[in-house]
Design an enzyme around this catalytic site. Structure first.
Site, PDB file in Angstrom:
ATOM      1  N   ASP A  84      49.466   8.628 -26.646  1.00  0.00           N
ATOM      2  CA  ASP A  84      48.931   7.560 -25.772  1.00  0.00           C
ATOM      3  C   ASP A  84      48.961   8.161 -24.760  1.00  0.00           C
ATOM      4  O   ASP A  84      50.301   8.997 -24.558  1.00  0.00           O
ATOM      5  CB  ASP A  84      48.449   6.639 -26.369  1.00  0.00           C
ATOM      6  CG  ASP A  84      46.804   6.213 -25.791  1.00  0.00           C
ATOM      7  OD1 ASP A  84      46.114   6.187 -24.810  1.00  0.00           O
ATOM      8  OD2 ASP A  84      46.115   4.929 -26.430  1.00  0.00           O
ATOM      9  N   ASP A 132      37.244   4.315 -23.658  1.00  0.00           N
ATOM     10  CA  ASP A 132      37.698   4.580 -24.749  1.00  0.00           C
ATOM     11  C   ASP A 132      35.915   3.680 -25.764  1.00  0.00           C
ATOM     12  O   ASP A 132      34.820   3.340 -24.895  1.00  0.00           O
ATOM     13  CB  ASP A 132      38.019   3.582 -25.896  1.00  0.00           C
ATOM     14  CG  ASP A 132      39.749   3.303 -26.028  1.00  0.00           C
ATOM     15  OD1 ASP A 132      40.295   4.614 -25.435  1.00  0.00           O
ATOM     16  OD2 ASP A 132      40.545   2.418 -26.092  1.00  0.00           O
TER      17      ASP A 132
END
Length: 412
Positions: free
Chosen positions: A162, A223
């Site tokens: 990430d 997301d």
């Protein structure tokens, strides 16, 4: 305009072969990776006493591995079972190494990896390029080599990396490069999943040629959520940026529109069909985020559909693109091996009933997909043969609101 867009798309596809030569040379992800990832469904659940069935724990991944092996998921191609954020202890150990939360993962990651491997599956894990993960656990900044060696020693097969908590874009980019090199130095085959372009985009246009040299797949957009509005926004973003992103995708490196949320709560059946069909068209990694212990037969049929998965996994490795947009309808195509094409007709209307969409087959493959003739098979929402058509034919399909008809066009 439509003709101009088709011409641009054809140029983009032709460029893909040249781009493919620049892919990360670790021999992995020659087709889009497939598996299961905990994040969208289970988030950062850490209270195993209060919510044992929703807790991010060793037990959760053992149970999912059992289902994947026993209920056809592994055999359908879903081979990775992936841990996302919140698996770690709050601090590193005395040697500076990452460690799993001892209460939620009492056997440690090595034991879990051994169990997953015993089921014929592979284990994915999560870390972050910055000083902390997005949920506030220890990040990999200044520990890239050590963390890569740790993951390899545990038997990890995929790293989702990430992009939270970096001090600068330069630090972010350097961290992604260094972790890629560190993973390769371990000698273990570890698929490298990046979020590099997503974190660059607000301030800087990503250099996808460079990103593909370091990553096996990469996130570009927000997301996914368990909602139709989220699926729509991902598709709209992809179509808007297709001239940039389609040409770079191919064996070894893929655009990642995020997880499949089929089998959860937010999508209707027709919207679930759309997500599965469009992720196949986009040559997307297929990572489910759902509860395989409680999934409907319909969702299981869709997620395990062999014909759809075959399109997604087509070895030619070219990403599809939007050909045209007409009122509420979108027409997409994806070149496949053997001069075949996958075609998707998406009805974005959210009111009324099924509507017919008619298009000329000369639209497809820059005029070559059905020249001089082709057979057409409908794959979704149900499998059926549509018949044989000539180059000058038109095809009509009926599509429910928010649904997609997925077709396969085979040359004769």
């Amino acid at each position: 305009m439509a003709a101009a867009r088709r011409a641009l798309c054809w140029v983009a596809v032709a460029a893909a072969a040249a781009a493919a030569a620049l892919a990360l040379d670790n021999g992995l992800a020659r087709t889009p990776p497939m598996g299961w990832l905990h994040w969208e469904r289970f988030l950062c659940g850490t209270d195993c006493a209060a919510e044992p069935r929703r807790c991010v724990s060793e037990q959760l991944f053992v149970e999912m591995a059992d289902r994947m092996a026993a209920e056809g998921w592994r055999d359908a191609g879903y081979e990775f079972i992936c841990i996302d954020d919140c698996w770690m202890a709050p601090t590193r150990d005395e040697q500076g190494r990452l460690q799993a939360d001892p209460k939620r993962f009492p056997g440690g990651i090595r034991k879990l990896a051994d169990y997953v491997h015993s089921k014929g599956l592979k284990l994915g894990i999560y870390s972050d390029v910055g000083s902390k993960t997005c949920a506030g656990f220890p990040g990999s900044y200044n520990h890239y080599d050590l963390d890569a060696q740790t993951f390899a020693s545990w038997g990890v097969d995929l790293l989702k990396f990430d992009g939270c908590n970096s001090d600068s874009l330069e630090q972010l980019a350097e961290g992604y490069r260094l972790m890629s090199l560190a993973l390769n130095k371990t000698g273990r085959s570890i698929v490298y999943s990046c979020e590099w372009p997503f974190y660059l985009r607000p301030l800087q246009q990503p250099n996808y040629t460079e990103i593909k040299q370091y990553c096996n797949h990469w996130r570009n957009f927000y997301d996914v959520y368990d909602s139709w509005s989220s699926i729509k926004s991902i598709l709209d973003w992809t179509a808007l940026h297709q001239d940039t992103i389609v040409k770079i995708a191919g064996p070894g490196g893929w655009n990642d529109p995020d997880m499949l949320v089929i089998g959860n709560f937010g999508l209707s059946w027709d919207q679930s069909v759309t997500q599965m069909a469009m992720w196949a068209i986009m040559a997307a990694p297929l990572f489910m985020s759902n509860d395989l212990r409680h999934i409907s037969p319909e969702a299981k049929w869709l997620l395990q559909n062999k014909e759809v998965i075959a399109i997604n996994q087509d070895p030619l490795g070219k990403q599809g693109y939007q050909l045209s947009k007409d009122k509420n309808f979108q027409l997409w195509e994806r070149p496949l091996s053997g001069r075949a094409y996958a075609v998707a007709v998406l009805n974005q209307q959210e009111i009324g009933g099924p509507q017919k969409f008619t298009f000329s087959l000369t639209f497809l493959g820059n005029g070559l997909a059905c020249n001089p003739a082709c057979s057409i098979r409908q794959v979704l929402p149900a499998s059926r043969d549509c018949g044989v058509y000539s180059w000058i034919s038109s095809l009509s399909v009926e599509v429910n609101p928010t649904s997609t008809v997925l077709l396969k066009v085979l040359p004769l």
